[in-house]
Design a protein around this motif. Structure first.
Motif, PDB file in Angstrom:
ATOM      1  N   UNK A  72      49.163  26.092  42.887  1.00  0.00           N
ATOM      2  CA  UNK A  72      48.726  26.944  44.069  1.00  0.00           C
ATOM      3  C   UNK A  72      47.984  28.035  43.951  1.00  0.00           C
ATOM      4  N   UNK A  73      47.350  28.253  44.931  1.00  0.00           N
ATOM      5  CA  UNK A  73      46.436  29.874  44.501  1.00  0.00           C
ATOM      6  C   UNK A  73      46.366  30.330  46.042  1.00  0.00           C
ATOM      7  N   UNK A  74      45.827  31.817  45.827  1.00  0.00           N
ATOM      8  CA  UNK A  74      45.706  32.517  46.975  1.00  0.00           C
ATOM      9  C   UNK A  74      44.722  33.381  46.712  1.00  0.00           C
ATOM     10  N   UNK A  75      43.972  33.946  47.473  1.00  0.00           N
ATOM     11  CA  UNK A  75      42.770  34.999  47.634  1.00  0.00           C
ATOM     12  C   UNK A  75      43.539  36.292  48.071  1.00  0.00           C
ATOM     13  N   UNK A  76      43.244  37.424  47.449  1.00  0.00           N
ATOM     14  CA  UNK A  76      43.794  38.646  47.661  1.00  0.00           C
ATOM     15  C   UNK A  76      42.242  39.778  48.101  1.00  0.00           C
ATOM     16  N   UNK A  77      42.648  40.947  47.272  1.00  0.00           N
ATOM     17  CA  UNK A  77      41.442  41.869  47.776  1.00  0.00           C
ATOM     18  C   UNK A  77      40.105  41.303  47.509  1.00  0.00           C
ATOM     19  N   UNK A  78      39.253  42.052  48.177  1.00  0.00           N
ATOM     20  CA  UNK A  78      37.728  41.542  48.138  1.00  0.00           C
ATOM     21  C   UNK A  78      36.886  42.422  47.105  1.00  0.00           C
ATOM     22  N   UNK A  79      37.029  42.271  45.791  1.00  0.00           N
ATOM     23  CA  UNK A  79      36.341  43.150  44.993  1.00  0.00           C
ATOM     24  C   UNK A  79      35.898  42.373  43.869  1.00  0.00           C
ATOM     25  N   UNK A  80      35.231  42.911  42.646  1.00  0.00           N
ATOM     26  CA  UNK A  80      34.626  42.175  41.668  1.00  0.00           C
ATOM     27  C   UNK A  80      36.076  42.237  40.621  1.00  0.00           C
TER      28      UNK A  80
END
Length: 84
Positions: A72-80
């Motif tokens: 399973x995977x998930x995206x979080x904060x938008x940064x490098x």
């Protein structure tokens, strides 16, 4: 196995606790902002998180390499991402 990807603006203490301290001597999660999903801890505000099943462990003198299947995977904060 929970995995969290840190962004370059992550709290430096997280990096210090997880990269330079041994779980044998330190509770790495004690002072870390975290959330629990499916009974596993993940670092809050990570830029991505993964849940994986360990298929193999390769033990070295000071580290262990985990070969795992991502479940399973998930995206979080938008940064490098933080690189090391």
């Amino acid at each position: 196995m929970p995995l969290s990807v840190l962004g370059k603006n992550a709290n430096p203490q997280i990096f210090i606790d997880f990269a330079f301290k041994s779980s044998k001597d330190t509770d790495k999660w004690k002072n870390t902002d975290k959330y629990i999903k499916d009974g596993l801890p993940y670092i809050k505000n990570a830029i991505a998180s993964f849940r994986a099943r360990v298929l193999q462990q390769v033990v070295f003198d000071s580290n262990t390499l985990f070969i795992a299947e991502i479940l399973d995977c998930a995206c979080g904060e938008d940064e490098d991402p933080l690189t090391y």
